[in-house]
Write an enzyme that holds these catalytic residues in place. Structure first.
Site: not given
Ligand SMILES: [Zn+2]
Length: 418
Positions: A87, A183
Protein backbone atom coordinates in the site's frame (compact mmCIF):
# COMPACT_ATOMS: atom_id res chain seq x y z
CA UNK A 1 14.17 -12.38 -19.52
CA UNK A 2 15.62 -10.49 -16.59
CA UNK A 3 14.14 -7.08 -15.80
CA UNK A 4 15.97 -4.31 -13.96
CA UNK A 5 14.88 -3.49 -10.44
CA UNK A 6 14.08 0.02 -11.69
CA UNK A 7 11.66 -1.29 -14.31
CA UNK A 8 9.99 -3.49 -11.73
CA UNK A 9 9.63 -0.48 -9.49
CA UNK A 10 8.17 1.69 -12.26
CA UNK A 11 5.56 -0.93 -13.10
CA UNK A 12 4.50 -1.33 -9.46
CA UNK A 13 4.48 2.43 -8.81
CA UNK A 14 1.88 2.95 -11.54
CA UNK A 15 -0.61 0.67 -9.78
CA UNK A 16 -2.83 2.63 -7.39
CA UNK A 17 -2.67 0.89 -3.99
CA UNK A 18 -3.50 3.69 -1.58
CA UNK A 19 -4.80 2.46 1.76
CA UNK A 20 -7.63 4.17 3.65
CA UNK A 21 -7.60 4.72 7.40
CA UNK A 22 -11.33 5.35 7.54
CA UNK A 23 -12.13 1.92 6.09
CA UNK A 24 -13.20 -0.95 8.32
CA UNK A 25 -12.42 -3.73 5.85
CA UNK A 26 -9.22 -5.74 5.54
CA UNK A 27 -7.52 -4.87 3.29
CA UNK A 28 -8.74 -1.31 3.72
CA UNK A 29 -8.98 -0.87 -0.06
CA UNK A 30 -9.62 -3.61 -2.60
CA UNK A 31 -7.26 -1.97 -5.11
CA UNK A 32 -4.30 -3.26 -3.12
CA UNK A 33 -5.16 -6.61 -4.70
CA UNK A 34 -4.34 -5.08 -8.11
CA UNK A 35 -0.66 -5.11 -7.22
CA UNK A 36 -0.82 -8.25 -5.05
CA UNK A 37 -2.22 -10.28 -7.94
CA UNK A 38 0.56 -9.07 -10.23
CA UNK A 39 3.15 -10.07 -7.63
CA UNK A 40 1.58 -13.46 -7.09
CA UNK A 41 1.67 -14.21 -10.81
CA UNK A 42 5.26 -13.01 -11.16
CA UNK A 43 6.38 -15.21 -8.26
CA UNK A 44 4.60 -18.19 -9.85
CA UNK A 45 6.27 -17.35 -13.16
CA UNK A 46 9.65 -17.55 -11.41
CA UNK A 47 8.84 -21.14 -10.57
CA UNK A 48 8.07 -20.55 -6.89
CA UNK A 49 5.54 -23.22 -6.02
CA UNK A 50 3.98 -22.28 -2.69
CA UNK A 51 2.84 -18.72 -3.47
CA UNK A 52 -0.24 -17.83 -1.44
CA UNK A 53 -2.35 -14.69 -1.67
CA UNK A 54 -4.99 -14.72 1.04
CA UNK A 55 -8.34 -12.93 1.36
CA UNK A 56 -6.78 -10.17 3.46
CA UNK A 57 -4.24 -9.41 0.71
CA UNK A 58 -1.17 -11.00 2.32
CA UNK A 59 1.30 -12.81 0.09
CA UNK A 60 3.64 -15.48 1.40
CA UNK A 61 6.06 -17.51 -0.70
CA UNK A 62 9.29 -19.48 -0.28
CA UNK A 63 12.56 -19.47 -2.14
CA UNK A 64 13.80 -22.90 -1.00
CA UNK A 65 17.38 -23.41 0.19
CA UNK A 66 19.79 -24.41 -2.55
CA UNK A 67 22.51 -25.65 -0.20
CA UNK A 68 23.88 -29.03 -1.25
CA UNK A 69 23.52 -31.72 1.41
CA UNK A 70 27.30 -31.94 1.82
CA UNK A 71 27.63 -28.20 2.53
CA UNK A 72 28.80 -27.54 6.13
CA UNK A 73 25.88 -25.12 6.67
CA UNK A 74 23.29 -27.52 5.26
CA UNK A 75 20.20 -27.52 7.51
CA UNK A 76 21.91 -25.06 9.88
CA UNK A 77 20.88 -21.81 8.20
CA UNK A 78 17.84 -20.25 9.84
CA UNK A 79 14.84 -19.42 7.67
CA UNK A 80 14.76 -15.68 7.19
CA UNK A 81 12.01 -13.53 5.74
CA UNK A 82 11.88 -10.32 3.75
CA UNK A 83 8.80 -8.15 4.09
CA UNK A 84 7.54 -5.13 2.16
CA UNK A 85 4.14 -3.45 2.00
CA UNK A 86 2.07 -2.98 -1.15
CA UNK A 87 0.00 0.00 0.00
CA UNK A 88 0.88 3.67 -0.25
CA UNK A 89 0.06 6.43 2.19
CA UNK A 90 -3.50 7.82 2.36
CA UNK A 91 -1.94 11.30 2.72
CA UNK A 92 -1.35 11.88 -1.00
CA UNK A 93 -2.90 10.33 -4.10
CA UNK A 94 -1.03 7.65 -6.04
CA UNK A 95 -3.42 7.65 -8.99
CA UNK A 96 -1.64 8.07 -12.33
CA UNK A 97 1.88 8.14 -10.91
CA UNK A 98 4.03 9.50 -13.73
CA UNK A 99 7.65 9.02 -12.65
CA UNK A 100 10.36 11.34 -13.97
CA UNK A 101 13.80 9.87 -14.45
CA UNK A 102 16.80 12.15 -14.06
CA UNK A 103 19.96 10.53 -15.33
CA UNK A 104 23.37 11.58 -14.07
CA UNK A 105 22.02 14.09 -11.53
CA UNK A 106 24.45 16.99 -11.21
CA UNK A 107 23.11 18.74 -8.10
CA UNK A 108 20.65 21.59 -7.67
CA UNK A 109 16.95 21.92 -6.97
CA UNK A 110 14.57 19.71 -8.93
CA UNK A 111 11.41 21.40 -10.25
CA UNK A 112 8.65 18.92 -10.92
CA UNK A 113 7.20 19.16 -14.42
CA UNK A 114 3.43 19.02 -13.87
CA UNK A 115 3.41 21.48 -10.98
CA UNK A 116 6.25 23.99 -10.96
CA UNK A 117 5.39 25.06 -7.42
CA UNK A 118 6.56 21.66 -6.15
CA UNK A 119 10.33 21.70 -5.85
CA UNK A 120 12.73 19.17 -4.37
CA UNK A 121 15.15 21.59 -2.78
CA UNK A 122 18.80 20.83 -2.16
CA UNK A 123 18.56 22.79 1.09
CA UNK A 124 15.79 20.51 2.40
CA UNK A 125 17.27 17.29 1.02
CA UNK A 126 20.79 16.79 2.39
CA UNK A 127 20.87 13.32 0.80
CA UNK A 128 20.85 14.88 -2.68
CA UNK A 129 24.50 15.83 -2.39
CA UNK A 130 25.36 12.15 -1.92
CA UNK A 131 23.54 11.34 -5.16
CA UNK A 132 25.65 13.29 -7.67
CA UNK A 133 25.95 11.15 -10.79
CA UNK A 134 23.04 8.92 -9.70
CA UNK A 135 19.88 8.22 -11.64
CA UNK A 136 17.01 9.73 -9.64
CA UNK A 137 13.30 9.07 -9.89
CA UNK A 138 10.79 11.74 -8.87
CA UNK A 139 7.07 12.26 -9.38
CA UNK A 140 5.65 14.79 -11.84
CA UNK A 141 4.48 16.85 -8.86
CA UNK A 142 0.86 15.68 -8.74
CA UNK A 143 1.14 12.40 -6.76
CA UNK A 144 3.42 10.62 -4.35
CA UNK A 145 5.99 8.27 -5.88
CA UNK A 146 5.34 5.17 -3.83
CA UNK A 147 9.00 4.26 -3.23
CA UNK A 148 7.47 3.71 0.21
CA UNK A 149 7.34 0.81 -0.20
CA UNK A 150 7.29 -0.30 -3.81
CA UNK A 151 11.08 0.11 -3.72
CA UNK A 152 11.01 -2.62 -1.06
CA UNK A 153 8.63 -4.72 -3.14
CA UNK A 154 10.80 -4.31 -6.25
CA UNK A 155 13.92 -5.24 -4.26
CA UNK A 156 12.37 -8.48 -3.03
CA UNK A 157 11.08 -9.34 -6.51
CA UNK A 158 14.51 -8.69 -8.03
CA UNK A 159 16.18 -10.84 -5.36
CA UNK A 160 13.64 -13.59 -6.05
CA UNK A 161 14.32 -13.35 -9.77
CA UNK A 162 18.09 -13.60 -9.26
CA UNK A 163 17.98 -16.46 -6.77
CA UNK A 164 15.56 -18.54 -8.83
CA UNK A 165 17.34 -18.03 -12.15
CA UNK A 166 18.97 -21.10 -13.68
CA UNK A 167 22.44 -19.53 -13.63
CA UNK A 168 22.30 -18.39 -10.00
CA UNK A 169 25.43 -19.25 -8.01
CA UNK A 170 24.48 -17.59 -4.71
CA UNK A 171 24.02 -20.17 -1.95
CA UNK A 172 21.27 -19.48 0.57
CA UNK A 173 19.00 -21.09 3.12
CA UNK A 174 15.21 -21.05 3.02
CA UNK A 175 13.98 -17.54 2.32
CA UNK A 176 10.41 -16.45 2.90
CA UNK A 177 8.78 -13.54 1.12
CA UNK A 178 5.98 -11.57 2.75
CA UNK A 179 3.98 -8.78 1.15
CA UNK A 180 1.51 -6.99 3.40
CA UNK A 181 -1.35 -4.52 2.88
CA UNK A 182 -2.24 -1.48 4.98
CA UNK A 183 1.12 -0.74 6.61
CA UNK A 184 0.50 2.97 6.17
CA UNK A 185 -2.60 2.88 8.35
CA UNK A 186 -0.87 0.84 11.06
CA UNK A 187 -2.70 -2.36 10.12
CA UNK A 188 0.03 -4.11 8.13
CA UNK A 189 0.33 -6.98 10.56
CA UNK A 190 -3.30 -7.31 11.65
CA UNK A 191 -3.68 -10.62 9.79
CA UNK A 192 0.00 -11.53 9.48
CA UNK A 193 0.37 -15.17 10.50
CA UNK A 194 3.83 -15.26 12.09
CA UNK A 195 3.65 -19.03 12.72
CA UNK A 196 2.78 -19.69 9.10
CA UNK A 197 5.53 -17.38 7.90
CA UNK A 198 7.84 -19.73 9.84
CA UNK A 199 10.95 -17.57 10.04
CA UNK A 200 13.50 -17.17 12.80
CA UNK A 201 14.15 -13.60 11.74
CA UNK A 202 12.76 -11.21 9.18
CA UNK A 203 13.67 -7.85 7.69
CA UNK A 204 11.38 -5.16 6.41
CA UNK A 205 12.78 -3.30 3.41
CA UNK A 206 11.08 -0.01 4.10
CA UNK A 207 13.78 2.49 5.02
CA UNK A 208 15.56 5.33 3.31
CA UNK A 209 19.14 5.77 2.07
CA UNK A 210 21.78 3.00 2.02
CA UNK A 211 23.68 2.78 5.26
CA UNK A 212 20.73 3.70 7.45
CA UNK A 213 19.57 0.64 9.37
CA UNK A 214 16.77 0.66 11.91
CA UNK A 215 16.40 -1.37 15.07
CA UNK A 216 14.45 1.19 17.04
CA UNK A 217 11.07 2.72 16.33
CA UNK A 218 8.67 4.88 18.22
CA UNK A 219 6.13 3.37 20.54
CA UNK A 220 2.88 4.62 19.12
CA UNK A 221 -0.74 5.21 20.01
CA UNK A 222 -3.31 7.05 17.98
CA UNK A 223 -6.19 9.07 19.36
CA UNK A 224 -9.46 10.50 18.23
CA UNK A 225 -11.27 13.35 19.93
CA UNK A 226 -15.00 13.31 19.21
CA UNK A 227 -16.81 16.60 19.78
CA UNK A 228 -20.58 16.78 19.79
CA UNK A 229 -22.01 20.30 19.52
CA UNK A 230 -25.48 21.52 18.74
CA UNK A 231 -26.43 22.77 15.30
CA UNK A 232 -29.23 25.26 14.79
CA UNK A 233 -29.98 27.98 12.22
CA UNK A 234 -27.53 30.82 12.89
CA UNK A 235 -30.41 33.32 12.82
CA UNK A 236 -31.89 31.90 16.02
CA UNK A 237 -28.77 30.43 17.55
CA UNK A 238 -28.23 32.75 20.51
CA UNK A 239 -27.55 30.77 23.70
CA UNK A 240 -28.48 27.53 21.93
CA UNK A 241 -25.83 26.76 19.32
CA UNK A 242 -22.79 24.82 20.50
CA UNK A 243 -20.24 25.10 17.70
CA UNK A 244 -18.03 21.99 17.47
CA UNK A 245 -15.76 23.86 15.04
CA UNK A 246 -14.93 26.43 17.73
CA UNK A 247 -14.42 23.70 20.32
CA UNK A 248 -12.01 21.93 17.95
CA UNK A 249 -10.16 25.20 17.37
CA UNK A 250 -9.76 25.82 21.10
CA UNK A 251 -8.44 22.30 21.61
CA UNK A 252 -5.95 22.43 18.75
CA UNK A 253 -4.62 25.84 19.74
CA UNK A 254 -3.70 24.36 23.14
CA UNK A 255 -1.57 21.49 21.80
CA UNK A 256 1.98 22.13 23.06
CA UNK A 257 4.12 23.46 20.23
CA UNK A 258 7.41 22.24 21.67
CA UNK A 259 6.37 18.56 21.52
CA UNK A 260 5.20 18.57 17.91
CA UNK A 261 6.75 16.70 14.97
CA UNK A 262 7.81 20.01 13.45
CA UNK A 263 9.76 21.03 16.56
CA UNK A 264 11.35 17.74 17.66
CA UNK A 265 13.95 15.26 16.40
CA UNK A 266 16.12 12.34 17.49
CA UNK A 267 14.59 10.60 20.51
CA UNK A 268 12.17 13.41 21.44
CA UNK A 269 8.47 12.49 21.78
CA UNK A 270 5.53 14.33 20.25
CA UNK A 271 1.76 14.76 20.19
CA UNK A 272 0.44 15.53 16.72
CA UNK A 273 -3.11 16.56 15.76
CA UNK A 274 -3.12 15.66 12.06
CA UNK A 275 -6.71 15.61 10.79
CA UNK A 276 -9.74 17.74 11.65
CA UNK A 277 -13.13 17.01 10.19
CA UNK A 278 -16.64 18.13 10.92
CA UNK A 279 -19.03 21.04 11.22
CA UNK A 280 -21.10 22.84 13.83
CA UNK A 281 -22.93 19.72 15.00
CA UNK A 282 -19.95 17.46 15.40
CA UNK A 283 -16.22 17.37 14.75
CA UNK A 284 -13.33 14.97 15.17
CA UNK A 285 -9.62 15.54 15.68
CA UNK A 286 -7.23 12.69 14.94
CA UNK A 287 -4.00 12.59 16.92
CA UNK A 288 -0.73 10.68 16.95
CA UNK A 289 1.10 9.98 20.22
CA UNK A 290 4.78 9.05 19.75
CA UNK A 291 7.57 8.28 22.24
CA UNK A 292 10.57 5.91 22.05
CA UNK A 293 9.87 5.03 25.68
CA UNK A 294 6.52 3.25 25.95
CA UNK A 295 6.19 4.55 29.50
CA UNK A 296 6.07 8.08 28.11
CA UNK A 297 2.84 7.49 26.18
CA UNK A 298 0.44 7.81 29.16
CA UNK A 299 2.04 11.20 29.89
CA UNK A 300 1.19 12.32 26.36
CA UNK A 301 -2.39 11.10 26.79
CA UNK A 302 -2.61 13.14 29.98
CA UNK A 303 -1.57 16.31 28.15
CA UNK A 304 -4.51 15.86 25.79
CA UNK A 305 -6.94 14.92 28.57
CA UNK A 306 -5.94 18.07 30.47
CA UNK A 307 -6.54 20.19 27.36
CA UNK A 308 -9.97 18.61 26.93
CA UNK A 309 -10.87 19.29 30.57
CA UNK A 310 -9.88 22.93 30.17
CA UNK A 311 -11.88 23.42 26.95
CA UNK A 312 -14.82 21.52 28.41
CA UNK A 313 -14.98 24.28 31.02
CA UNK A 314 -15.38 26.86 28.25
CA UNK A 315 -18.06 24.84 26.46
CA UNK A 316 -20.05 23.06 29.18
CA UNK A 317 -22.78 22.01 26.74
CA UNK A 318 -20.40 20.31 24.30
CA UNK A 319 -19.60 16.62 24.63
CA UNK A 320 -15.86 15.97 24.20
CA UNK A 321 -14.44 12.46 24.33
CA UNK A 322 -10.96 11.04 23.71
CA UNK A 323 -10.41 7.49 22.51
CA UNK A 324 -6.83 6.13 22.54
CA UNK A 325 -5.86 3.21 20.32
CA UNK A 326 -2.63 1.25 20.79
CA UNK A 327 -0.61 1.02 17.56
CA UNK A 328 2.90 -0.46 18.00
CA UNK A 329 5.83 -0.57 20.41
CA UNK A 330 9.56 0.12 20.13
CA UNK A 331 11.31 -3.06 18.95
CA UNK A 332 14.76 -2.25 20.36
CA UNK A 333 14.73 -4.42 23.50
CA UNK A 334 13.64 -7.58 21.69
CA UNK A 335 16.06 -7.09 18.81
CA UNK A 336 19.04 -6.62 21.10
CA UNK A 337 18.24 -9.97 22.69
CA UNK A 338 18.72 -11.48 19.21
CA UNK A 339 22.11 -10.03 18.20
CA UNK A 340 22.47 -12.35 15.18
CA UNK A 341 19.63 -10.61 13.33
CA UNK A 342 21.36 -7.25 13.80
CA UNK A 343 24.99 -8.35 13.40
CA UNK A 344 24.39 -10.15 10.10
CA UNK A 345 22.60 -7.13 8.67
CA UNK A 346 25.41 -4.84 9.79
CA UNK A 347 27.99 -7.14 8.19
CA UNK A 348 26.04 -7.27 4.91
CA UNK A 349 25.67 -3.48 4.69
CA UNK A 350 29.36 -3.06 5.50
CA UNK A 351 30.47 -5.62 2.91
CA UNK A 352 28.58 -3.87 0.11
CA UNK A 353 30.14 -0.53 1.05
CA UNK A 354 26.98 1.04 2.44
CA UNK A 355 28.67 2.45 5.60
CA UNK A 356 26.02 1.22 8.04
CA UNK A 357 24.73 3.15 11.03
CA UNK A 358 21.71 2.65 13.29
CA UNK A 359 19.13 5.40 13.24
CA UNK A 360 16.00 5.53 15.40
CA UNK A 361 12.91 5.67 13.18
CA UNK A 362 10.56 8.50 14.09
CA UNK A 363 7.73 6.29 12.93
CA UNK A 364 6.95 2.62 12.83
CA UNK A 365 7.31 -0.25 10.45
CA UNK A 366 5.62 -3.58 10.11
CA UNK A 367 8.74 -4.81 11.90
CA UNK A 368 7.74 -3.05 15.11
CA UNK A 369 4.61 -5.19 15.40
CA UNK A 370 6.20 -8.35 13.99
CA UNK A 371 8.92 -8.09 16.63
CA UNK A 372 6.25 -7.76 19.31
CA UNK A 373 4.53 -10.81 17.81
CA UNK A 374 7.72 -12.86 18.26
CA UNK A 375 9.49 -12.37 14.93
CA UNK A 376 12.55 -10.11 15.35
CA UNK A 377 12.40 -7.78 12.34
CA UNK A 378 14.77 -4.82 11.90
CA UNK A 379 14.47 -2.53 8.90
CA UNK A 380 16.69 -2.10 5.83
CA UNK A 381 16.95 0.92 3.54
CA UNK A 382 15.27 0.96 0.13
CA UNK A 383 16.71 4.09 -1.50
CA UNK A 384 13.70 6.41 -1.17
CA UNK A 385 13.28 9.84 0.46
CA UNK A 386 10.47 12.24 1.44
CA UNK A 387 7.88 9.52 1.79
CA UNK A 388 4.16 10.42 1.81
CA UNK A 389 4.64 13.55 -0.26
CA UNK A 390 4.70 14.87 -3.80
CA UNK A 391 8.41 15.55 -3.35
CA UNK A 392 9.13 11.86 -2.75
CA UNK A 393 12.20 10.74 -4.71
CA UNK A 394 14.43 7.74 -5.05
CA UNK A 395 17.97 7.02 -6.18
CA UNK A 396 18.18 4.08 -8.55
CA UNK A 397 21.79 3.50 -7.47
CA UNK A 398 20.53 3.26 -3.89
CA UNK A 399 17.78 0.87 -4.92
CA UNK A 400 20.38 -1.32 -6.63
CA UNK A 401 22.51 -1.15 -3.47
CA UNK A 402 19.52 -2.45 -1.55
CA UNK A 403 19.28 -5.50 -3.82
CA UNK A 404 23.02 -6.06 -3.38
CA UNK A 405 22.65 -5.82 0.41
CA UNK A 406 19.90 -8.43 0.56
CA UNK A 407 21.88 -10.82 -1.65
CA UNK A 408 24.91 -10.33 0.59
CA UNK A 409 22.80 -10.86 3.71
CA UNK A 410 21.46 -14.25 2.62
CA UNK A 411 25.05 -15.36 1.98
CA UNK A 412 26.19 -14.13 5.39
CA UNK A 413 23.57 -16.32 7.03
CA UNK A 414 25.21 -19.27 5.26
CA UNK A 415 28.72 -18.16 6.19
CA UNK A 416 27.83 -17.54 9.85
CA UNK A 417 25.61 -20.61 10.30
CA UNK A 418 26.54 -22.59 13.40
ZN1 LIG B 1 6.63 2.18 4.33
Amino acid sequence: MSETVLNKFLRYAKIDTRSDDSSTTSPSTMKQFDLAKVLKQELLDLGIKDVELDDNCYIMATIPSNLPSDHPAYSKVPTIGFVAHVDTSPDVTDENVNPQIIENYQGGDIVLPADNSIIIRESENPELKNCIGHTLVTTDGTTLLGADDKAGVATIMKVAEILTSSDNTILHGDIRIGFTPDEEIGMGTRHFDVAKFGCKYAYTIDGEMPGELNKETFSADSGIIRITGRDIHPGSAKDIMVNAVRVAGEIISRFPKHIAPETTEGHEPYVHPHTVEGGVGSATIKILFRDFDSKGLPKLHTIVRDIIAEVQGLFPKAKIELEVIEQYRNMLDTLEKNPEVLDNLWEAAKNVGANPYWKPIRGGTDGSRLTEMGLPTPNIYNGGQNFHSKTEWMSVNALEKTVETVLELVQIYVKNAK
